[in-house]
Write a protein that holds these residues in place. Sequence first.
Motif, PDB file in Angstrom:
ATOM      1  N   GLY A  46       0.834  -1.184   0.000  1.00  0.00           N
ATOM      2  CA  GLY A  46       0.000   0.000   0.000  1.00  0.00           C
ATOM      3  C   GLY A  46       0.875   1.243   0.000  1.00  0.00           C
ATOM      4  N   PRO A  47       0.283   2.418   0.145  1.00  0.00           N
ATOM      5  CA  PRO A  47       1.082   3.651   0.163  1.00  0.00           C
ATOM      6  C   PRO A  47       2.188   3.652   1.215  1.00  0.00           C
ATOM      7  CG  PRO A  47      -1.223   4.185  -0.162  1.00  0.00           C
ATOM      8  CD  PRO A  47      -1.166   2.708   0.107  1.00  0.00           C
ATOM      9  N   ASP A  48       1.931   3.052   2.389  1.00  0.00           N
ATOM     10  CA  ASP A  48       2.974   2.993   3.421  1.00  0.00           C
ATOM     11  C   ASP A  48       4.184   2.216   2.925  1.00  0.00           C
ATOM     12  OD1 ASP A  48       1.344   4.387   5.148  1.00  0.00           O
ATOM     13  OD2 ASP A  48       0.737   2.635   6.319  1.00  0.00           O
ATOM     14  N   ALA A  49       3.943   1.016   2.380  1.00  0.00           N
ATOM     15  CA  ALA A  49       5.044   0.157   1.937  1.00  0.00           C
ATOM     16  C   ALA A  49       5.741   0.736   0.712  1.00  0.00           C
ATOM     17  CB  ALA A  49       4.527  -1.248   1.638  1.00  0.00           C
ATOM     18  N   LEU A  50       4.983   1.369  -0.177  1.00  0.00           N
ATOM     19  CA  LEU A  50       5.607   1.987  -1.348  1.00  0.00           C
ATOM     20  C   LEU A  50       6.526   3.116  -0.900  1.00  0.00           C
ATOM     21  CD1 LEU A  50       5.871   2.016  -4.405  1.00  0.00           C
ATOM     22  CD2 LEU A  50       3.902   3.564  -4.508  1.00  0.00           C
ATOM     23  N   GLU A  51       6.106   3.861   0.101  1.00  0.00           N
ATOM     24  CA  GLU A  51       6.984   4.902   0.660  1.00  0.00           C
ATOM     25  C   GLU A  51       8.263   4.288   1.227  1.00  0.00           C
ATOM     26  OE1 GLU A  51       7.151   7.894   4.486  1.00  0.00           O
ATOM     27  OE2 GLU A  51       5.206   7.665   3.489  1.00  0.00           O
ATOM     28  N   THR A  52       8.138   3.179   1.941  1.00  0.00           N
ATOM     29  CA  THR A  52       9.323   2.519   2.500  1.00  0.00           C
ATOM     30  C   THR A  52      10.280   2.091   1.390  1.00  0.00           C
ATOM     31  OG1 THR A  52       8.108   1.744   4.444  1.00  0.00           O
ATOM     32  CG2 THR A  52      10.131   0.571   3.881  1.00  0.00           C
ATOM     33  N   ALA A  53       9.738   1.493   0.328  1.00  0.00           N
ATOM     34  CA  ALA A  53      10.578   1.080  -0.799  1.00  0.00           C
ATOM     35  C   ALA A  53      11.252   2.292  -1.446  1.00  0.00           C
ATOM     36  CB  ALA A  53       9.739   0.322  -1.827  1.00  0.00           C
ATOM     37  N   PHE A  54      10.536   3.375  -1.533  1.00  0.00           N
ATOM     38  CA  PHE A  54      11.043   4.624  -2.100  1.00  0.00           C
ATOM     39  C   PHE A  54      12.196   5.162  -1.250  1.00  0.00           C
ATOM     40  CE2 PHE A  54      10.796   9.261  -2.811  1.00  0.00           C
ATOM     41  CZ  PHE A  54      10.674   9.334  -4.184  1.00  0.00           C
ATOM     42  N   LEU A  55      12.004   5.156   0.064  1.00  0.00           N
ATOM     43  CA  LEU A  55      13.042   5.648   0.968  1.00  0.00           C
ATOM     44  C   LEU A  55      14.271   4.736   0.927  1.00  0.00           C
ATOM     45  CD1 LEU A  55      10.860   6.720   4.040  1.00  0.00           C
ATOM     46  CD2 LEU A  55      11.953   8.215   2.353  1.00  0.00           C
ATOM     47  N   ASN A  56      14.047   3.438   0.804  1.00  0.00           N
ATOM     48  CA  ASN A  56      15.173   2.505   0.691  1.00  0.00           C
ATOM     49  C   ASN A  56      15.986   2.775  -0.572  1.00  0.00           C
ATOM     50  OD1 ASN A  56      14.479   1.224   3.081  1.00  0.00           O
ATOM     51  ND2 ASN A  56      13.364  -0.436   2.068  1.00  0.00           N
ATOM     52  N   LEU A  57      15.285   3.064  -1.665  1.00  0.00           N
ATOM     53  CA  LEU A  57      15.974   3.374  -2.916  1.00  0.00           C
ATOM     54  C   LEU A  57      16.786   4.662  -2.772  1.00  0.00           C
ATOM     55  CD1 LEU A  57      16.377   2.637  -5.926  1.00  0.00           C
ATOM     56  CD2 LEU A  57      14.376   4.060  -6.432  1.00  0.00           C
ATOM     57  N   ALA A  58      16.184   5.671  -2.132  1.00  0.00           N
ATOM     58  CA  ALA A  58      16.892   6.929  -1.928  1.00  0.00           C
ATOM     59  C   ALA A  58      18.140   6.718  -1.072  1.00  0.00           C
ATOM     60  CB  ALA A  58      15.961   7.942  -1.271  1.00  0.00           C
ATOM     61  N   GLN A  59      18.006   5.941  -0.003  1.00  0.00           N
ATOM     62  CA  GLN A  59      19.142   5.690   0.870  1.00  0.00           C
ATOM     63  C   GLN A  59      20.256   4.939   0.146  1.00  0.00           C
ATOM     64  OE1 GLN A  59      18.420   3.016   4.213  1.00  0.00           O
ATOM     65  NE2 GLN A  59      19.860   4.160   5.480  1.00  0.00           N
ATOM     66  N   ALA A  68     -10.030   8.413   1.055  1.00  0.00           N
ATOM     67  CA  ALA A  68     -10.948   7.396   1.574  1.00  0.00           C
ATOM     68  C   ALA A  68     -10.225   6.149   2.061  1.00  0.00           C
ATOM     69  CB  ALA A  68     -11.969   7.014   0.504  1.00  0.00           C
ATOM     70  N   SER A  69      -8.932   6.059   1.841  1.00  0.00           N
ATOM     71  CA  SER A  69      -8.179   4.873   2.235  1.00  0.00           C
ATOM     72  C   SER A  69      -7.764   4.938   3.698  1.00  0.00           C
ATOM     73  CB  SER A  69      -6.929   4.734   1.360  1.00  0.00           C
ATOM     74  OG  SER A  69      -6.100   3.691   1.816  1.00  0.00           O
ATOM     75  N   VAL A  70      -7.559   3.768   4.301  1.00  0.00           N
ATOM     76  CA  VAL A  70      -7.020   3.697   5.660  1.00  0.00           C
ATOM     77  C   VAL A  70      -5.612   4.279   5.692  1.00  0.00           C
ATOM     78  CG1 VAL A  70      -6.283   2.128   7.493  1.00  0.00           C
ATOM     79  CG2 VAL A  70      -8.446   1.723   6.291  1.00  0.00           C
ATOM     80  N   GLN A  71      -4.834   4.053   4.633  1.00  0.00           N
ATOM     81  CA  GLN A  71      -3.486   4.597   4.548  1.00  0.00           C
ATOM     82  C   GLN A  71      -3.519   5.949   3.842  1.00  0.00           C
ATOM     83  OE1 GLN A  71      -0.459   1.880   3.137  1.00  0.00           O
ATOM     84  NE2 GLN A  71      -1.466   0.113   4.086  1.00  0.00           N
ATOM     85  N   GLU A  72      -2.908   6.943   4.459  1.00  0.00           N
ATOM     86  CA  GLU A  72      -2.981   8.303   3.954  1.00  0.00           C
ATOM     87  C   GLU A  72      -2.387   8.427   2.553  1.00  0.00           C
ATOM     88  OE1 GLU A  72      -2.751  11.266   7.792  1.00  0.00           O
ATOM     89  OE2 GLU A  72      -0.856  10.589   6.908  1.00  0.00           O
ATOM     90  N   PRO A  73      -2.982   9.285   1.728  1.00  0.00           N
ATOM     91  CA  PRO A  73      -2.347   9.605   0.448  1.00  0.00           C
ATOM     92  C   PRO A  73      -1.071  10.398   0.694  1.00  0.00           C
ATOM     93  CG  PRO A  73      -4.175  11.088   0.854  1.00  0.00           C
ATOM     94  CD  PRO A  73      -4.211  10.056   1.948  1.00  0.00           C
ATOM     95  N   ILE A 111       5.296  14.284   1.484  1.00  0.00           N
ATOM     96  CA  ILE A 111       4.143  15.093   1.900  1.00  0.00           C
ATOM     97  C   ILE A 111       2.960  14.154   2.008  1.00  0.00           C
ATOM     98  CG2 ILE A 111       2.708  17.098   1.388  1.00  0.00           C
ATOM     99  CD1 ILE A 111       4.901  18.011  -0.578  1.00  0.00           C
ATOM    100  N   SER A 112       2.319  14.092   3.154  1.00  0.00           N
ATOM    101  CA  SER A 112       1.234  13.122   3.326  1.00  0.00           C
ATOM    102  C   SER A 112       0.048  13.721   4.059  1.00  0.00           C
ATOM    103  CB  SER A 112       1.739  11.891   4.093  1.00  0.00           C
ATOM    104  OG  SER A 112       2.247  12.262   5.350  1.00  0.00           O
ATOM    105  N   GLY A 113      -1.090  13.033   3.950  1.00  0.00           N
ATOM    106  CA  GLY A 113      -2.299  13.410   4.672  1.00  0.00           C
ATOM    107  C   GLY A 113      -2.749  14.827   4.367  1.00  0.00           C
ATOM    108  N   ASN A 114      -3.162  15.533   5.401  1.00  0.00           N
ATOM    109  CA  ASN A 114      -3.677  16.888   5.224  1.00  0.00           C
ATOM    110  C   ASN A 114      -2.610  17.881   4.798  1.00  0.00           C
ATOM    111  OD1 ASN A 114      -6.347  16.213   5.842  1.00  0.00           O
ATOM    112  ND2 ASN A 114      -6.040  16.510   8.042  1.00  0.00           N
TER     113      ASN A 114
END
Length: 461
Positions: free
Chosen positions: A163-176, A204-209, A185-188
């Motif tokens: 989901g968006p959480d895990a995709l962010e983690t993969a993204f951060l791993n790639l950056a590192q 509308a998702s449980v995981q923030e955009p 930038i997330s949520g509100n």
Amino acid sequence: MPLAFAAPDTQSVPIHIVDQDGLSDWITKQDEVTQSWVNAHAFQAKLGKFLAVPSANGHVNCIIIGNGTAASRKRSRFALADVSNSLPAGVYHLQTELADDDATEFALGWLLAQYRFSRYATQADAGAVLKAPGNVDANRIQIIAQGECLTRDLINTPASDMGPDALETAFLNLAQKHNATPYIISGNDLIAQNLPLIHTVGRASVQEPRLLDMRWGKTGPQLTLIGKGVCFDTGGLNIKPAASMGLMKKDMGGAATVMGLAHMIMALDLPLRLRVLIPAVENAIDGSAFRPQDILTSRKGLTVEVNNTDAEGRLVLADALALADEEPTDCIISMATLTGAARVAVGPDLAPFYTDNTTSADAIRKGAVTARDPVWEMPFWDPYEKMIEPGIADLDNAPAGGFAGSITAALFLRRFVTEAENYVHFDIYSWQPSAAPARPKGGVGQGARALLEALPNMVNL
């Protein structure tokens, strides 16, 4: 599973590539044992067929792979390297001299054929390892294969774990991994920082955009890659039927492909400044879901009438494109699993792309041939602009009528790039519906290798 070539000094078994019409002549030049073995097995050197020839002590003496006919070779790619999954365990080297491009295809195909998605079930690794041919750039090929396999892993992982959480983690791993600088930038905060369409689609998702933003490189031309990161697409309130929802874990294929390409660029240390933008959302349903007939205001100020909540990808891309276009950029490339219309037009194997820049178009077409990564140019057809203008708002996210769906989606996105003169959009499928040479059934990258070949001409490297 490492995707790498064997050490050059490793003892290895030779591989001979033999054309179908040259088999008879080739046989006459071999020793008596080989001649007898080939004749006894009625080997015909058809494309992708192979024969293991034993030595006197029962070990494998050599491998013969059929190269078929010129006509059969036009109908397949990576057919020779796909043999690697059927060979006995061991180390092999290419004995036949191939042209540089053909040797590169063979070596890359070999590595891509080794891919296994083993996160949820054990998959037997291929035991056949290749020594890189002497006339290829082994390091570059390994990096390309690693980028492609990153893309495949991301797409193949179901939304429960991507989901968006895990995709962010993969993204951060790639950056590192590449010492890039990420910014999330997330949520509100999306509203506060004027990214309203990304927030609307994913709220509308449980995981923030969220918007995933990465920068790498200090000098050179500026390249911005934007990937659609809809981690699962229910269709929203215009909910998809079950048959259409089954593969929607792959609706972040644009993001996955962009991340694979970003890995290639950074690992190869190309002399450019790279920015990667991924709007990561899930198009889900609850009381806060956006509705048909809503009129939304984008980051750029253009208003959009929502005539189908299942045409959400172009909405999240619109804000990301507008953000990218606000700074000087030599090239903006968006990649998205955007429309079923593209699949109807060209099927699953071709990656349609759009651009008004003739230099980029020529470079991509040539790069696709070199990289064995087929693409097809589609038109930004200006007369269809009126189809995306509903009258009540500036833009319509889902024009009625059903005609030219991929083109109208591309025209919609182009409205958000007004400053950059070099914009390219890919409408990809990101899925291999049935196994093919070097491409097992499942997630697959499309267009990334073609772009990597084309970049020097696209951004003057």
